[in-house]
Design a protein around this motif. Structure first.
Motif, PDB file in Angstrom:
ATOM      1  N   LEU B  48      61.510  86.425  43.296  1.00  0.00           N
ATOM      2  CA  LEU B  48      62.592  86.560  42.313  1.00  0.00           C
ATOM      3  C   LEU B  48      62.467  87.918  41.642  1.00  0.00           C
ATOM      4  O   LEU B  48      61.371  88.302  41.207  1.00  0.00           O
ATOM      5  CB  LEU B  48      62.473  85.458  41.253  1.00  0.00           C
ATOM      6  N   TRP B 133      62.893  78.735  41.536  1.00  0.00           N
ATOM      7  CA  TRP B 133      63.569  79.098  42.790  1.00  0.00           C
ATOM      8  C   TRP B 133      64.802  78.225  43.014  1.00  0.00           C
ATOM      9  O   TRP B 133      65.848  78.701  43.459  1.00  0.00           O
ATOM     10  CB  TRP B 133      62.570  78.975  43.944  1.00  0.00           C
ATOM     11  N   ARG B 136      67.698  79.457  41.092  1.00  0.00           N
ATOM     12  CA  ARG B 136      67.957  80.903  41.207  1.00  0.00           C
ATOM     13  C   ARG B 136      69.443  81.197  41.392  1.00  0.00           C
ATOM     14  O   ARG B 136      70.212  80.356  41.866  1.00  0.00           O
ATOM     15  CB  ARG B 136      67.170  81.494  42.388  1.00  0.00           C
ATOM     16  N   THR B 137      69.797  82.429  41.030  1.00  0.00           N
ATOM     17  CA  THR B 137      71.131  82.911  41.290  1.00  0.00           C
ATOM     18  C   THR B 137      70.953  84.270  41.985  1.00  0.00           C
ATOM     19  O   THR B 137      69.850  84.580  42.408  1.00  0.00           O
ATOM     20  CB  THR B 137      71.918  82.977  39.952  1.00  0.00           C
ATOM     21  N   ARG B 138      72.046  85.048  42.125  1.00  0.00           N
ATOM     22  CA  ARG B 138      71.904  86.326  42.831  1.00  0.00           C
ATOM     23  C   ARG B 138      72.492  87.466  42.016  1.00  0.00           C
ATOM     24  O   ARG B 138      73.514  87.292  41.354  1.00  0.00           O
ATOM     25  CB  ARG B 138      72.621  86.269  44.183  1.00  0.00           C
ATOM     26  N   PRO B 147      67.664  87.668  44.854  1.00  0.00           N
ATOM     27  CA  PRO B 147      67.500  86.424  44.088  1.00  0.00           C
ATOM     28  C   PRO B 147      66.932  86.731  42.701  1.00  0.00           C
ATOM     29  O   PRO B 147      65.974  87.507  42.580  1.00  0.00           O
ATOM     30  CB  PRO B 147      66.483  85.619  44.913  1.00  0.00           C
ATOM     31  N   PRO B 149      66.224  84.770  38.563  1.00  0.00           N
ATOM     32  CA  PRO B 149      66.231  83.486  37.849  1.00  0.00           C
ATOM     33  C   PRO B 149      67.591  83.249  37.193  1.00  0.00           C
ATOM     34  O   PRO B 149      68.343  84.199  36.953  1.00  0.00           O
ATOM     35  CB  PRO B 149      65.150  83.671  36.769  1.00  0.00           C
ATOM     36  N   ASP B 150      67.882  81.982  36.873  1.00  0.00           N
ATOM     37  CA  ASP B 150      69.134  81.685  36.174  1.00  0.00           C
ATOM     38  C   ASP B 150      69.092  82.296  34.771  1.00  0.00           C
ATOM     39  O   ASP B 150      68.021  82.700  34.288  1.00  0.00           O
ATOM     40  CB  ASP B 150      69.361  80.170  36.108  1.00  0.00           C
ATOM     41  N   GLN B 154      66.024  83.854  32.507  1.00  0.00           N
ATOM     42  CA  GLN B 154      65.948  85.299  32.223  1.00  0.00           C
ATOM     43  C   GLN B 154      65.694  85.527  30.736  1.00  0.00           C
ATOM     44  O   GLN B 154      64.875  86.353  30.343  1.00  0.00           O
ATOM     45  CB  GLN B 154      67.253  85.994  32.626  1.00  0.00           C
TER      46      GLN B 154
END
Lengths: 98, 300
Positions: B48, B133, B136-138, B147, B149-150, B154
């Motif tokens: 990440l 994980w 996760r977002t992008r 990738p 973290p959401d 964050q």
């Protein structure tokens, strides 16, 4: 006769900053800076997930952006595309002639 | 750093000139994130991207960064270290010697600069990567989907970073942005994430509530990190916080050893054998001197 088409290489990272494009073939680089007309041509190139564009299409797009006749940019686009390909920044795709 | 080619137009559409030009840190770091992701994807490494350009733009405003930070799935850490060194990164500082939390390996690439490869995020329990994980977002950085973290995680990571830093204007600004400017709903999400990821201690430290956790094995470590302390206090805290007996013994063995990487980075060359011997004896002596000075302080 097969027509050569172009698009950005899938292993190239690119960042736009104040009208310039900074591009690099991964994972080693180096970083290349494209400015002025080079930046314009880069912006008109399809990304690696899009259909590749033929040289004639590219010339028309760049000429429209620059506000000049296509003949005025034809040679320059060809030179730049060849240069990008030699740096590994561009993918060349052949398609059957029309 | 590397040479840079500038292709500039002679007229509207010509491409003729090439010359060298500087690249800003911001541009280099974004390309570096892409390069790191390229290596991770090629080697099947789950990581990440955290902090810096991986942060949501609403949290990043006003923050500057100088390196790329990534959190690696614990099972993939060894493979990641090998993959990055194979791809041209050079080891600069090892896990054990980098920080009191022994959490990151610092690598350096001649083009992309510094990469901090985290095997854990200080304050978040080590077994939590899977949950991070899953959420996760992008973020597209340098044209590559990376990738991250959401958003709530964050925010939590920035808060934990504030917690383990000495109080500073930057820390206050970070808290302002990621916490005080958040809506009550967003704050609740961060609280929930702190609980889920075992990050309550670090979260509370950031808000000055460290004394609520005096019984926590990691209390002393956070105390030293957030308020400062001598070398001996730091090592004692590290041993105290170590989760297993094996980890505690390893730390005790490591303590008197000379940090060769640190000396090499400091001096710009590898230390000689005689310099290592001298440093081996000087290191504990420095620790004792610091401890003596601390004991003589009026507030000790």
């Amino acid at each position: 006769m097969p027509d050569e088409c172009y698009r950005r290489h899938r292993d190239v990272a690119a960042v736009e900053d104040e009208g310039r494009w900074y591009v690099a073939h991964l994972p080693d680089g180096p970083i290349h800076c494209l400015e002025g007309s080079a930046a314009v041509i880069w912006e008109e190139l399809p990304t690696s997930t899009e259909a590749a564009a033929g040289r004639a299409d590219l010339v028309l797009l760049v000429a429209a952006r620059a506000g000049v006749h296509p003949d005025a940019v034809d040679g320059d686009v060809a030179d730049f595309v060849a240069r990008l390909a030699s740096l590994g920044l561009l993918e060349t795709v052949s398609r059957p002639g029309r | 750093m590397s040479p840079v080619v500038v292709a500039s137009g002679r007229n509207n559409a010509a491409v003729t000139a090439e010359q060298q030009a500087p690249v800003s840190m911001a541009v280099r770091l974004q390309l570096a994130h892409a390069a790191v992701q390229w290596v991770a994807a090629r080697n099947g490494i789950d990581l990440l991207h955290i902090k810096g350009y991986a942060l949501d733009p609403t949290l990043r405003e006003g923050r500057s960064s100088t390196d790329v930070d990534v959190l690696v799935r614990p099972d993939h850490v060894r493979r990641a270290a090998r993959a990055f060194t194979d791809a041209g990164w050079r080891r600069v500082i090892g896990f054990e010697t980098g920080s009191a939390f022994s959490h990151s390996l610092t690598l350096l690439h001649p083009v992309w600069g510094y990469l901090d490869l985290h095997r854990l995020n200080p304050g978040i329990s080590q077994g939590s990567f899977g949950r991070m994980w899953e959420r996760r977002t992008r973020a597209v950085i340098g044209g590559f989907p990376c990738p991250v973290p959401d958003l709530a995680t964050q925010r939590l990571i920035v808060i934990l970073h504030v917690g383990r830093s000495h109080p500073s204007p930057r820390g206050r600004r970070d808290l302002e942005r990621v916490w005080y400017e958040a809506t009550p709903g967003e704050q609740n999400e961060v609280r929930a994430r702190a609980e889920e990821l075992g990050a309550q201690l670090g979260f509370d430290v950031a808000f000055g509530r460290i004394e609520d956790h005096r019984d926590d094995p990691a209390y002393r470590l956070w105390k030293v990190e957030s308020e400062g302390g001598t070398r001996l206090e730091e090592w004692r805290a590290r041993v105290h916080a170590a989760e297993t007996l094996v980890d505690k013994v390893r730390l005790v063995v490591l303590m008197p050893l000379v940090n060769v990487e640190h000396l090499e980075n400091l001096w710009g060359r590898p230390p000689t054998r005689s310099e290592l011997v001298r440093e081996f004896f000087a290191r504990p002596a420095r620790g004792v001197r610091e401890e003596w000075a601390r004991m003589r302080r009026p507030d000790a």
